[in-house]
Every structure is written in structure tokens, then in C-alpha cells.
Design a protein around this motif. Sequence first.
Motif, PDB file in Angstrom:
ATOM      1  N   GLY A  89      22.532  58.034  -2.467  1.00  0.00           N
ATOM      2  CA  GLY A  89      23.017  59.349  -2.053  1.00  0.00           C
ATOM      3  C   GLY A  89      23.995  59.156  -0.915  1.00  0.00           C
ATOM      4  N   SER A  90      24.912  60.118  -0.720  1.00  0.00           N
ATOM      5  CA  SER A  90      25.824  59.965   0.423  1.00  0.00           C
ATOM      6  C   SER A  90      25.039  60.147   1.716  1.00  0.00           C
ATOM      7  CB  SER A  90      26.999  60.940   0.340  1.00  0.00           C
ATOM      8  OG  SER A  90      26.554  62.266   0.302  1.00  0.00           O
ATOM      9  N   ASN A  91      23.880  60.787   1.588  1.00  0.00           N
ATOM     10  CA  ASN A  91      22.964  60.882   2.721  1.00  0.00           C
ATOM     11  C   ASN A  91      22.717  59.512   3.375  1.00  0.00           C
ATOM     12  OD1 ASN A  91      20.695  61.659   4.299  1.00  0.00           O
ATOM     13  ND2 ASN A  91      20.340  63.284   2.830  1.00  0.00           N
ATOM     14  N   LEU A  94      25.781  58.263   5.164  1.00  0.00           N
ATOM     15  CA  LEU A  94      25.957  58.901   6.478  1.00  0.00           C
ATOM     16  C   LEU A  94      25.065  58.233   7.526  1.00  0.00           C
ATOM     17  CD1 LEU A  94      25.963  62.621   5.239  1.00  0.00           C
ATOM     18  CD2 LEU A  94      27.954  61.305   5.995  1.00  0.00           C
ATOM     19  N   PHE A 116      25.936  70.079   8.223  1.00  0.00           N
ATOM     20  CA  PHE A 116      24.906  69.450   7.410  1.00  0.00           C
ATOM     21  C   PHE A 116      23.778  68.910   8.302  1.00  0.00           C
ATOM     22  CE2 PHE A 116      23.931  65.866   4.248  1.00  0.00           C
ATOM     23  CZ  PHE A 116      23.229  66.706   3.405  1.00  0.00           C
ATOM     24  N   TYR A 119      23.426  65.310  10.038  1.00  0.00           N
ATOM     25  CA  TYR A 119      24.152  64.811  11.218  1.00  0.00           C
ATOM     26  C   TYR A 119      23.245  64.812  12.456  1.00  0.00           C
ATOM     27  CZ  TYR A 119      27.966  66.252   8.047  1.00  0.00           C
ATOM     28  OH  TYR A 119      28.769  66.468   6.969  1.00  0.00           O
ATOM     29  N   ALA A 159      32.347  68.176   7.860  1.00  0.00           N
ATOM     30  CA  ALA A 159      32.082  68.428   6.438  1.00  0.00           C
ATOM     31  C   ALA A 159      33.112  69.417   5.927  1.00  0.00           C
ATOM     32  CB  ALA A 159      30.683  68.995   6.253  1.00  0.00           C
ATOM     33  N   ASN A 163      28.746  72.686   4.419  1.00  0.00           N
ATOM     34  CA  ASN A 163      27.453  73.181   3.962  1.00  0.00           C
ATOM     35  C   ASN A 163      26.628  73.454   5.222  1.00  0.00           C
ATOM     36  OD1 ASN A 163      24.937  73.550   2.812  1.00  0.00           O
ATOM     37  ND2 ASN A 163      24.636  71.402   2.278  1.00  0.00           N
ATOM     38  N   TYR A 193      31.548  68.303  -1.652  1.00  0.00           N
ATOM     39  CA  TYR A 193      31.912  69.371  -2.599  1.00  0.00           C
ATOM     40  C   TYR A 193      33.375  69.306  -3.011  1.00  0.00           C
ATOM     41  CZ  TYR A 193      27.430  70.917  -0.973  1.00  0.00           C
ATOM     42  OH  TYR A 193      26.093  70.951  -0.671  1.00  0.00           O
ATOM     43  N   THR A 219      29.846  62.198  -3.193  1.00  0.00           N
ATOM     44  CA  THR A 219      28.540  62.066  -3.839  1.00  0.00           C
ATOM     45  C   THR A 219      28.599  62.363  -5.329  1.00  0.00           C
ATOM     46  OG1 THR A 219      26.262  62.874  -3.810  1.00  0.00           O
ATOM     47  CG2 THR A 219      27.956  64.486  -3.270  1.00  0.00           C
ATOM     48  N   LYS A 222      26.439  66.548  -6.724  1.00  0.00           N
ATOM     49  CA  LYS A 222      26.814  67.942  -6.880  1.00  0.00           C
ATOM     50  C   LYS A 222      27.589  68.134  -8.191  1.00  0.00           C
ATOM     51  CE  LYS A 222      24.727  68.434  -2.962  1.00  0.00           C
ATOM     52  NZ  LYS A 222      25.163  68.104  -1.634  1.00  0.00           N
ATOM     53  N   VAL A 231      23.179  58.767  -5.761  1.00  0.00           N
ATOM     54  CA  VAL A 231      24.353  57.888  -5.620  1.00  0.00           C
ATOM     55  C   VAL A 231      25.437  58.604  -4.830  1.00  0.00           C
ATOM     56  CG1 VAL A 231      25.915  56.274  -6.762  1.00  0.00           C
ATOM     57  CG2 VAL A 231      23.988  57.219  -8.051  1.00  0.00           C
TER      58      VAL A 231
HETATM   59  C1  LIG Z   1      24.576  67.611  -0.589  1.00  0.00           C
HETATM   60  C2  LIG Z   1      25.335  67.088   0.580  1.00  0.00           C
HETATM   61  C3  LIG Z   1      25.444  65.718   0.855  1.00  0.00           C
HETATM   62  C4  LIG Z   1      24.785  64.631   0.181  1.00  0.00           C
HETATM   63  O1  LIG Z   1      24.049  64.590  -0.792  1.00  0.00           O
HETATM   64  P1  LIG Z   1      23.487  63.270  -1.433  1.00  0.00           P
HETATM   65  O2  LIG Z   1      22.668  63.823  -2.513  1.00  0.00           O
HETATM   66  O3  LIG Z   1      22.725  62.523  -0.416  1.00  0.00           O
HETATM   67  O4  LIG Z   1      24.674  62.487  -1.909  1.00  0.00           O
HETATM   68  C5  LIG Z   1      26.219  65.310   1.913  1.00  0.00           C
HETATM   69  N1  LIG Z   1      26.862  66.169   2.682  1.00  0.00           N
HETATM   70  C6  LIG Z   1      26.791  67.485   2.464  1.00  0.00           C
HETATM   71  C7  LIG Z   1      27.547  68.379   3.352  1.00  0.00           C
HETATM   72  C8  LIG Z   1      26.016  67.977   1.428  1.00  0.00           C
HETATM   73  O5  LIG Z   1      25.918  69.280   1.257  1.00  0.00           O
END
Ligand SMILES: *Cc1c(COP(=O)(O)O)cnc(C)c1O
Length: 355
Positions: A89-91, A94, A116, A119, A159, A163, A193, A219, A222, A231
Motif C-alpha cells: 500500500g502507499s501507506n 509514506l 490524511f 501523516y 495530498a 482526503n 486519487y 496506489t 483506489k 500495493v
Molecule cells: C487511500 C489513501 C492512501 C493510501 O492507500 P493505500 O491503500 O495504503 O495505498 C494514501 N493517501 C491518501 C490520501 C489516501 O486517501
Amino acid sequence: MNACKSILGLRPYQGGKPIEELKRELGLETVIKLASNENPLGASVKVIEAIKKSLAEIYRYPDGNGFSLKSALGAHLGVSIDTLTLGNGSNEVLELIARVFVSEASDEVIFSQYAFPVYPLATQALGATAKVTPAKNFGHDLEAMLSKINNNTKLIFVANPNNPTGTLLSNDELHNFLERVPETIPVVLDQAYIEYLNADDDPTISWLDAFSNLIITRTFSKAYGLAGLRVGYAISSTEIADYINRVREPFNVNHVAQSAAIAALADDEYLQTSIKVNNAGVKQLEAGFAKLGLTFIASSANFVAVEVVNANDTFEKLLREGVIVRPVEMPNYLRVSVGTEDENTRLLEALETVL
Ligand SMILES: *Cc1c(COP(=O)(O)O)cnc(C)c1O
């Protein structure tokens, strides 16, 4: 036990309520979830085929360098593969970026109010100092963010689209911001997004040449419909990619996820349909909210933040109608993810009932 001080103040990230949990709790038969900005179309059929094929190899460790996925991404984005870093995940990306640049309590991380939640979590988990700038019209106040920069600034998160607000900064605003941030301070541009905007117009990747401190994160969760596989990736200078790879767990993106992401990238038809369905859904929700006399924040993503008198109360009442949305940290706002046309209709009807 003595956990680190930085951990004691943390609260676990609250995800959207799972559908099965709500069905169990309230004995409901049909529940719709518009809470986690997932793709309402479900995964692409081609991706599911690729996943089935990939299962034959799951007894092996995945490719820790993600060569095939990075090659596909590199071709897709027009970047060299050594600028790419993959994450669970991009999570995770980060978090890894924060780990690369932040370590001391005096280290400062700048981000916006109503951004988000990862952070603040990543910053606090590292015991560092968050510098939160008040939101401006619900979006990022880039001038305020610039004014927080000092010798302790180690990282900036932006972001776009944001979000949970769905607000969008223009490319001019962003470019101007990057020109004014010192080159030594990394700026994460979180583009979870971005696919919902007109991707052909997006110049941000070309900015990587001029701004060696820019890190773009994206990511598959979405628009590509793979939230459950985890991923995401970063595009950065090769120097930063090398740093992120040093702190990355060697097999952080599993084999099935890598195979699925490659198939997802190749399935442009699914992506285009997702974008179309989403953009129609945003319009449907916004028109529906307007009809109910509700204020909302115009959205550039796959969700709409809508104002209600009592967000928690409305959230609970919607649950009883079998509709899961998301209370967010903005007082009096609920975030509603875009669903299929039928799901959006059901949400709007439920909202009318409970208000
Ligand atoms: C959903 C979201 C992500 C990351 O989602 P992952 O499922 O971890 O890839 C990252 N940044 C923002 C602002 C999001 O809304």
C-alpha cells in the motif's frame, strides 16, 4: 511493559466499518459500504485471472525488487525503474519515507489540518514533531505551510487531491510551492486519487527532473480496485529511492499483489470505466446532497464530504439503514465514498430518511 513514549499517545488507525460486522451487529441482510474510498466496481476480471495464475507460485518468496511490476510501471509512467519504490500500500511507502528522513524529537514534519491521518500517525510514531497548518477552504494552505519551514523541517506531506476533503490544488500552485521549498527538504506529493483527474494532463512526474526533493506516491487501492491486496509506490530521485529501499522490508509486496498490479496496469478499459463511473457518481452525490439542502465540498476524488448537523448521530442512523459511511475529523462532516449508481441512490434515500 514500557512501550516507547512516542507510542503511548498513538491511537490505532480506524478503518471503515466492515460490512460483515455491521450485518452481524444489527441483523441486517443488505449493507452497503461507502466508507473507505474503494472502487465500487470490484476488481477487474482480468486482474482476477492474473491472480489465479499467480497462485501457483505462492510457495516461493516474491521478487523482493519487484522487477516485473516496476518495469510495467516504468513503461506506463515513462520513468526509469530505479526511480520507483514499491510498498505494501502507499501507506507503507509514506511510513518508509518518514523513517528515511525523520528520527529526532526535534525533527519537524509539516502537513495540513484535514489531511490524511497517516501523516500524523507516522510522525508521532517516530517521536517527531508535527507542524499542522490550518486548512484553508478545507484544502491545503500552501503559504502557511511554507511559513512553517525552518532548520528543523525534515519532511512535508501534501495530498492532492486531498482526503478527506476532496479538494484540489492547481498545478500552478503546486509548482510555485515546490519552487519555494528548499531543495534539501523532501516534499511528498500523495496522489492516491490522481487517476480520477485527466491523467494525460498531469505534469507532476516531469517535475521530478527539476525538483530532486519531490517524492510522488500513488496506489493501486483506489481507481485500480486493489485495496485488499496492498500495493502502492513512490516515484522519486534515484537517491531517495535508494534510501527508501534501505529501510524497506525485503519482501514487502507479496507475489499475488505484484501479479495483480501488473494486470491492473494493463487493463486500461477497467480504469477508464472506473473513472467514468466515479465521475458520474460524484455528480449524482453532489446533486443529491444539494437537493437535500446539504452543503458539500466539491470533490476531485472518489468521495464527497458532506455537512450534516450531527455527524456521529447521522453516521449511526445511517448504519441502522444498512449504509456505512465515514465520520471524519472535520466537525459536522461525513465522508461518503462514491458507489455504483444504485448504491449512491440508496445512500441518498437513507440520508433523506434519517435527516
Ligand atoms: C487511500 C489513501 C492512501 C493510501 O492507500 P493505500 O491503500 O495504503 O495505498 C494514501 N493517501 C491518501 C490520501 C489516501 O486517501
